[in-house]
Design an enzyme around this catalytic site. Structure first.
Site, PDB file in Angstrom:
ATOM      1  N   GLN A  54       0.685 -12.298   1.879  1.00  0.00           N
ATOM      2  CA  GLN A  54      -0.505 -12.999   2.343  1.00  0.00           C
ATOM      3  C   GLN A  54      -1.587 -13.146   1.278  1.00  0.00           C
ATOM      4  OE1 GLN A  54      -0.376 -10.429   6.126  1.00  0.00           O
ATOM      5  NE2 GLN A  54      -1.288 -12.322   6.849  1.00  0.00           N
ATOM      6  N   HIS A  74       9.563 -22.775   1.656  1.00  0.00           N
ATOM      7  CA  HIS A  74       9.934 -23.789   0.669  1.00  0.00           C
ATOM      8  C   HIS A  74      10.873 -24.813   1.310  1.00  0.00           C
ATOM      9  CE1 HIS A  74       8.940 -20.842  -2.827  1.00  0.00           C
ATOM     10  NE2 HIS A  74       7.886 -21.457  -2.358  1.00  0.00           N
ATOM     11  N   ASP A  87       2.631 -19.158  -1.978  1.00  0.00           N
ATOM     12  CA  ASP A  87       2.987 -19.224  -3.405  1.00  0.00           C
ATOM     13  C   ASP A  87       1.844 -18.748  -4.305  1.00  0.00           C
ATOM     14  OD1 ASP A  87       5.373 -20.238  -2.644  1.00  0.00           O
ATOM     15  OD2 ASP A  87       5.164 -22.188  -3.640  1.00  0.00           O
ATOM     16  N   ARG A 112      -5.256  -0.384   2.565  1.00  0.00           N
ATOM     17  CA  ARG A 112      -3.863  -0.542   2.975  1.00  0.00           C
ATOM     18  C   ARG A 112      -3.355  -1.873   2.431  1.00  0.00           C
ATOM     19  NH1 ARG A 112      -1.359  -2.431   8.528  1.00  0.00           N
ATOM     20  NH2 ARG A 112       0.790  -2.276   7.838  1.00  0.00           N
ATOM     21  N   HIS A 157       6.117  -5.368   4.791  1.00  0.00           N
ATOM     22  CA  HIS A 157       5.263  -6.220   5.618  1.00  0.00           C
ATOM     23  C   HIS A 157       5.921  -7.602   5.701  1.00  0.00           C
ATOM     24  CE1 HIS A 157       0.978  -6.446   7.298  1.00  0.00           C
ATOM     25  NE2 HIS A 157       1.503  -7.621   7.573  1.00  0.00           N
ATOM     26  N   ASN A 201       5.653  -2.654   9.006  1.00  0.00           N
ATOM     27  CA  ASN A 201       4.506  -3.180   9.732  1.00  0.00           C
ATOM     28  C   ASN A 201       4.984  -3.929  10.975  1.00  0.00           C
ATOM     29  OD1 ASN A 201       1.609  -3.984   9.982  1.00  0.00           O
ATOM     30  ND2 ASN A 201       2.544  -6.018   9.907  1.00  0.00           N
ATOM     31  N   GLU A 202       4.437  -3.550  12.109  1.00  0.00           N
ATOM     32  CA  GLU A 202       4.653  -4.249  13.379  1.00  0.00           C
ATOM     33  C   GLU A 202       6.108  -4.666  13.583  1.00  0.00           C
ATOM     34  OE1 GLU A 202       1.766  -7.354  13.908  1.00  0.00           O
ATOM     35  OE2 GLU A 202       0.094  -5.968  13.750  1.00  0.00           O
ATOM     36  N   ASN A 342      -1.850  -0.928  15.236  1.00  0.00           N
ATOM     37  CA  ASN A 342      -2.617  -2.160  15.006  1.00  0.00           C
ATOM     38  C   ASN A 342      -2.986  -2.751  16.357  1.00  0.00           C
ATOM     39  OD1 ASN A 342      -1.744  -1.720  12.397  1.00  0.00           O
ATOM     40  ND2 ASN A 342      -0.435  -3.531  12.284  1.00  0.00           N
ATOM     41  N   TYR A 344      -5.473  -5.893  18.304  1.00  0.00           N
ATOM     42  CA  TYR A 344      -6.336  -7.063  18.109  1.00  0.00           C
ATOM     43  C   TYR A 344      -6.967  -7.583  19.392  1.00  0.00           C
ATOM     44  CZ  TYR A 344      -4.807  -7.762  13.278  1.00  0.00           C
ATOM     45  OH  TYR A 344      -4.579  -7.620  11.928  1.00  0.00           O
ATOM     46  N   GLU A 413      -4.818  -1.624  11.583  1.00  0.00           N
ATOM     47  CA  GLU A 413      -5.280  -3.024  11.542  1.00  0.00           C
ATOM     48  C   GLU A 413      -6.105  -3.327  12.780  1.00  0.00           C
ATOM     49  OE1 GLU A 413      -2.521  -6.344  11.060  1.00  0.00           O
ATOM     50  OE2 GLU A 413      -1.394  -5.155   9.612  1.00  0.00           O
TER      51      GLU A 413
HETATM   52  C1  BGC Z   1      -0.295  -8.744  10.916  1.00  0.00           C
HETATM   53  C2  BGC Z   1      -1.032  -9.426   9.786  1.00  0.00           C
HETATM   54  C3  BGC Z   1      -1.698 -10.682  10.325  1.00  0.00           C
HETATM   55  C4  BGC Z   1      -2.668 -10.292  11.403  1.00  0.00           C
HETATM   56  C5  BGC Z   1      -3.514 -11.427  11.952  1.00  0.00           C
HETATM   57  C6  BGC Z   1      -1.080  -8.689  12.203  1.00  0.00           C
HETATM   58  O1  BGC Z   1      -0.228  -8.730  13.284  1.00  0.00           O
HETATM   59  O2  BGC Z   1       0.130  -7.469  10.523  1.00  0.00           O
HETATM   60  O3  BGC Z   1      -0.129  -9.694   8.770  1.00  0.00           O
HETATM   61  O4  BGC Z   1      -2.320 -11.410   9.327  1.00  0.00           O
HETATM   62  O5  BGC Z   1      -1.932  -9.748  12.464  1.00  0.00           O
HETATM   63  O6  BGC Z   1      -2.756 -12.404  12.552  1.00  0.00           O
END
Ligand code: BGC
Length: 509
Positions: A54, A74, A87, A112, A157, A201-202, A342, A344, A413
């Site tokens: 990322q 690609h 890229d 991290r 990741h 990760n996740e 993580n 959100y 996260e």
């Molecule tokens: C991921 C990140 C992502 C973020 C926001 C997480 O689930 O680990 O790579 O950018 O969410 O979408």
């Protein structure tokens, strides 16, 4: 089934949900004192996170090979909404000094980031180690340490070497062996300076996204057979890596290792028994499917039961969910040194009053048996999948405490997306309220937290969303040749919280 007390600690919980929600807004805005005045413990770590694909760019430099994301984007540029890819991204591979400077400016205790397998072992296998990349990350890690920043390294990741995908990737039962060899190289070269390791990760997105629904590389639209095979291989790869670390490195390197699990907070849509059960069941399918083997042993009973029953109904003579042997159960259990999590957003879950029909191919949503939704009155963000409900944090932290015997939690996260020139005052609100739930969980629910990590240090490539969502405390000007980083107001806010370790003007000690 969740206990009674789960029913009521989310502020706007079940009865008359909408009324409650309005009431809370009113109470919060009239009294204005809903932020905890307790201080974050001295050893609580504040940090930020990114991942290699990322931010790094330099996708084919210094001996790096192609990853599944390089390959996918690609070949099929329309997999991202704006036809972009990683890229170049933030060009962080060439901007070590600039990145360390902004980390230092923020005053974070940890950073991290992830190391790409494709740089360290370009062929995927240990037979060829790319020393250029090894030196690059050794220098980077040393620079972080010199600036008083603890590195937290994610080994995976989402950027598998394409050469390994050509052999089946996570569906190949050799995956655990390939991964443990890669991890060993990393422990060997970087371990003396790394105290926090994240294996995967996740993993739910690795398996559901990559091999089930196909929304993430390698974009395989599989069935709820491959998803479970992938989950099984992730668990074994993680456990083998933990045992390797434990047996050969821990004594000298003294680090901790975990896998960053995730899920949106699933709360029952009403106080009906079927909704309460469905919320718990769906969490077991998405989070418990990893956490239960790590903390309790074996897959959750409800997951085993439902997949076995539905497999039978499909005419199979064995469950689509791999059956863990007693040896495997014992081998996986206990292989998490802390609960890396993580989070959100949240969803409401409603139970179904019928059994979802048997489909061909079988789906994981059929196995789960429930529906998720976000009420329209929850605040939107620019990313359709994130609504602003930070006060649900405490609910999921309690769920984790209750089911997994109160493990130490590290939020690895948590972040808020903006778009274009949008102001980021709601990011400040979002972070402050998650931190508030963490404080309440520490002081009222007796949960131990090792730290909290904002996603993200800076704007970056957002997988299928390309560059249309910006999660950064620092804005990145992707058009400028230097990819200039500029602090947003939320960067200053976070720096002040880190300095004071407190959410209000005066904290009690
Ligand atoms: C991921 C990140 C992502 C973020 C926001 C997480 O689930 O680990 O790579 O950018 O969410 O979408």
């Amino acid at each position: 089934m969740p206990e009674k007390y789960f029913k009521c600690h989310v502020r706007y919980c079940f009865w008359h949900d909408k009324m409650n929600f309005i009431l809370i807004l009113l109470v919060n805005s009239c009294l204005g004192h809903h932020y905890s005045n307790k201080r974050f413990p001295k050893d609580f770590m504040f940090g930020v996170a990114t991942s290699a694909y990322q931010i790094e760019g330099a996708w084919n430099e210094d001996g790096k090979s192609e990853s599944i994301w390089d390959y996918a984007l690609h070949k099929y540029p329309n997999l991202t909404v704006d036809y972009t890819n990683g890229d170049v991204a933030c060009d962080s591979y060439h901007k070590v000094a600039a990145d360390v400077a902004i980390l230092k400016e923020l005053g974070v205790q940890h950073y991290r980031f992830s190391i790409p397998w494709t740089r360290i072992l370009p062929r995927g296998f240990q037979s060829e180690i790319n020393m250029k990349a090894v030196i690059h990350y050794q220098n980077f890690i040393k620079k972080l340490k010199k600036n008083g920043i603890e590195p937290m390294v994610t080994l995976y990741h989402w950027d598998l070497p394409q050469s390994l995908q050509n052999l089946g990737g996570f569906l190949n039962d050799s995956l655990p062996e390939w991964f443990v060899h890669y991890a060993k190289v990393c422990f060997h070269f970087f371990g003396s300076d790394v105290k926090y390791w994240i294996t995967f990760n996740e993993p739910v997105h690795i398996c559901l996204g990559g091999y089930g629904y196909g929304y993430f590389a390698p974009n395989i639209y599989g069935e709820a057979l491959w998803i479970y095979r992938c989950i099984y291989n992730v668990l074994l790869a993680h456990a083998r890596t933990w045992h390797l670390y434990d047996e050969e490195f821990r004594l000298i390197q003294k680090g901790k290792l975990a896998m960053s699990l995730n899920n949106d907070v699933y709360i029952p849509a009403s106080n009906k028994e079927t909704d309460i059960e469905a919320a718990d069941r769906l969490l077991q399918f998405m989070l418990g499917i990893f956490a239960n083997p790590l903390y309790v042993g074996d897959f959750p009973e409800i997951v085993k039961f439902r997949v076995a029953e539905r497999s039978k109904a499909e005419g199979r003579n064995q469950s689509r969910l791999p059956e863990l042997t007693q040896e495997e159960i014992a081998y996986i259990k206990g292989t998490s040194d802390f609960f890396a999590f993580n989070v959100y957003t949240a969803y409401k879950v409603a139970g179904l009053d019928y059994e979802p029909p048997i489909t061909n191919p079988p789906t994981i949503s059929g196995d789960q048996g429930g529906t998720i939704f976000q009420p329209p009155y929850w605040e939107n963000t620019t990313a359709s999948f994130i609504k602003v409900v930070p006060w649900t944090g405490r609910y999921i932290f309690k769920w984790i405490k209750h089911l997994y015997k109160n493990p130490e939690i590290f939020v690895t996260e948590n972040g808020y997306p903006t778009h274009g020139n949008e102001l980021d005052d709601r990011r400040i609100f979002y972070i402050k309220n998650y931190l508030n739930d963490i404080l309440n969980s520490i002081y009222e629910d007796n949960i131990t937290f090792l730290g909290y990590t904002v996603w993200s240090l800076m704007d970056n490539f957002q997988w299928n969303f390309g560059y249309t969502n910006q999660f950064g405390l620092y804005a990145v000007d992707f058009k400028s040749p230097n990819k200039i980083r500029t602090p947003r107001p939320s960067a200053g806010f976070y720096r002040r919280i880190i300095e004071s370790r407190c959410l209000v003007n005066n904290c009690v000690d």
